[in-house]
Write a protein that holds these residues in place. Structure first.
Motif, PDB file in Angstrom:
ATOM      1  N   LYS A 249      56.604  46.238  24.993  1.00  0.00           N
ATOM      2  CA  LYS A 249      55.938  47.072  23.991  1.00  0.00           C
ATOM      3  C   LYS A 249      54.423  46.909  24.082  1.00  0.00           C
ATOM      4  O   LYS A 249      53.679  47.894  24.014  1.00  0.00           O
ATOM      5  N   ALA A 250      53.977  45.659  24.250  1.00  0.00           N
ATOM      6  CA  ALA A 250      52.541  45.411  24.412  1.00  0.00           C
ATOM      7  C   ALA A 250      52.016  46.078  25.675  1.00  0.00           C
ATOM      8  O   ALA A 250      50.918  46.646  25.700  1.00  0.00           O
ATOM      9  N   THR A 251      52.813  46.027  26.733  1.00  0.00           N
ATOM     10  CA  THR A 251      52.414  46.640  28.000  1.00  0.00           C
ATOM     11  C   THR A 251      52.300  48.147  27.866  1.00  0.00           C
ATOM     12  O   THR A 251      51.354  48.762  28.370  1.00  0.00           O
ATOM     13  N   LYS A 252      53.244  48.766  27.172  1.00  0.00           N
ATOM     14  CA  LYS A 252      53.201  50.212  26.972  1.00  0.00           C
ATOM     15  C   LYS A 252      51.990  50.609  26.135  1.00  0.00           C
ATOM     16  O   LYS A 252      51.336  51.626  26.408  1.00  0.00           O
ATOM     17  N   THR A 253      51.684  49.807  25.115  1.00  0.00           N
ATOM     18  CA  THR A 253      50.521  50.105  24.280  1.00  0.00           C
ATOM     19  C   THR A 253      49.236  50.020  25.082  1.00  0.00           C
ATOM     20  O   THR A 253      48.357  50.889  24.987  1.00  0.00           O
ATOM     21  N   LEU A 254      49.111  48.976  25.900  1.00  0.00           N
ATOM     22  CA  LEU A 254      47.910  48.832  26.723  1.00  0.00           C
ATOM     23  C   LEU A 254      47.863  49.886  27.822  1.00  0.00           C
ATOM     24  O   LEU A 254      46.777  50.277  28.264  1.00  0.00           O
ATOM     25  N   ALA A 255      49.023  50.372  28.240  1.00  0.00           N
ATOM     26  CA  ALA A 255      49.046  51.488  29.191  1.00  0.00           C
ATOM     27  C   ALA A 255      48.483  52.748  28.541  1.00  0.00           C
ATOM     28  O   ALA A 255      47.791  53.549  29.189  1.00  0.00           O
TER      29      ALA A 255
END
Length: 327
Positions: A249-255
């Motif tokens: 989820k953090a990775t998707k947000t930073l993406a």
């Protein structure tokens, strides 16, 4: 900006009426200038307070002191400096079409502008590396992405950006320019950066498109590996699965942060590449518009954190309550 549309320009004059070598000034209609001053001022205020809130929220809570969040804070500092230092003089220059702050401050201002852009790109690159280890190699993440490593990434981002940002501006490359640009650089009241110069092509490719290619490649690999990685973890440990989902989820947000950054900045850097190809015929007004579109990126990051990070909303609420009690 040599504009002739009556609905845009009211008249033409000189930046400094008492000087013979003054640049020509385009006087915009008050109908256009007033709302633009209001819009730019509101944008600057949102950038300053939004990114300041991100910084204060993360700094105020010990549990948020993670390597990823250190990078986020440092990038927020970059956006904060952009809004507080770079954009106010740029607003006056864009709407008054003259630079009233002197030649040295023109170079220093331009150097700071390029430094902050470089810093944002490098921060996003390091964030993508951080996310790669968090999602693709979770068992090694905490041993490789330590606080010391995060601080090292931040120092590299700022030092590298400052060296090349100010180096390009103050080195005064001897590059062939069109006659109109030479006159604008020689007259009083002009302040041109890289656009319209051949050095802008090299700068755009090396400092923007190459890092963006690396970032997109890393994230593409992350999402390919992550899907397989999550399936494997789900078969063994519910706890581990929960951690993996949190990281994803953090990775998707930073993406999303990276995607918004590219959407805002790519048109400007594309103009830097195309302009020499089309014999420097891209209007200066278009550069101004695209630059302000790029600046808008600094508004979006705090909004993305607020919409997609539950921990940010919760901690922001707690911080607001603390500040309210103090007042």
């Amino acid at each position: 900006m040599n504009l002739s549309q009556p609905w845009i320009a009211k008249s033409f004059g000189l930046c400094f009426a008492s000087l013979n070598n003054s640049c020509i000034k385009t006087v915009y209609s008050p109908v256009l200038r007033a709302p633009l001053y209001l819009l730019f001022t509101i944008t600057i205020i949102l950038i300053v307070f939004g990114n300041l809130w991100v910084i204060c929220t993360i700094i105020s809570f010990q549990q948020l002191h993670t390597p990823t969040n250190y990078l986020i804070v440092s990038m927020a500092v970059s956006d904060l400096l952009l809004g507080s230092f770079v954009m106010p003089p740029r607003m006056i220059h864009s709407l008054e079409t003259c630079w009233y702050f002197g030649d040295f401050f023109c170079k220093f201002h331009s150097g700071t502008d390029f430094m902050l852009c470089n810093a944002s790109v490098l921060h996003l690159t390091f964030i993508s590396i951080d996310r790669y280890y968090a999602v693709c190699q979770p068992l090694q993440y905490h041993s490789r992405m330590t606080t010391r490593v995060s601080v090292f990434m931040i120092l590299v981002s700022w030092c590298f950006s400052a060296f090349f940002g100010f180096g390009i501006i103050f080195s005064e490359f001897k590059i062939e320019r069109r006659t109109t640009e030479e006159l604008h650089l020689a007259c009083k009241g002009g302040c041109l950066a890289l656009h319209g110069r051949e050095i802008g092509v090299t700068y755009s490719i090396v400092f923007y498109f190459l890092p963006m290619f690396i970032i997109v490649s890393i994230y593409s690999r992350i999402f390919v590996i992550a899907l397989r990685h999550v399936r494997v973890i789900n078969n063994y440990s519910t706890c581990s699965s929960s951690v993996s989902k949190k990281d994803m989820k953090a990775t998707k947000t930073l993406a999303i942060v990276i995607g918004v950054f590219m959407s805002c900045w790519t048109p400007y850097f594309m103009c830097n590449i195309i302009d020499p190809i089309v014999n420097h015929t891209i209007p200066a007004l278009l550069y101004e518009v695209l630059m302000w579109v790029a600046y808008l990126n600094a508004v979006f990051n705090p909004l993305i954190y607020a919409f997609f990070y539950r921990w940010f909303r919760e901690k922001s609420k707690l911080l607001y309550e603390k500040l309210y009690k103090l007042c």
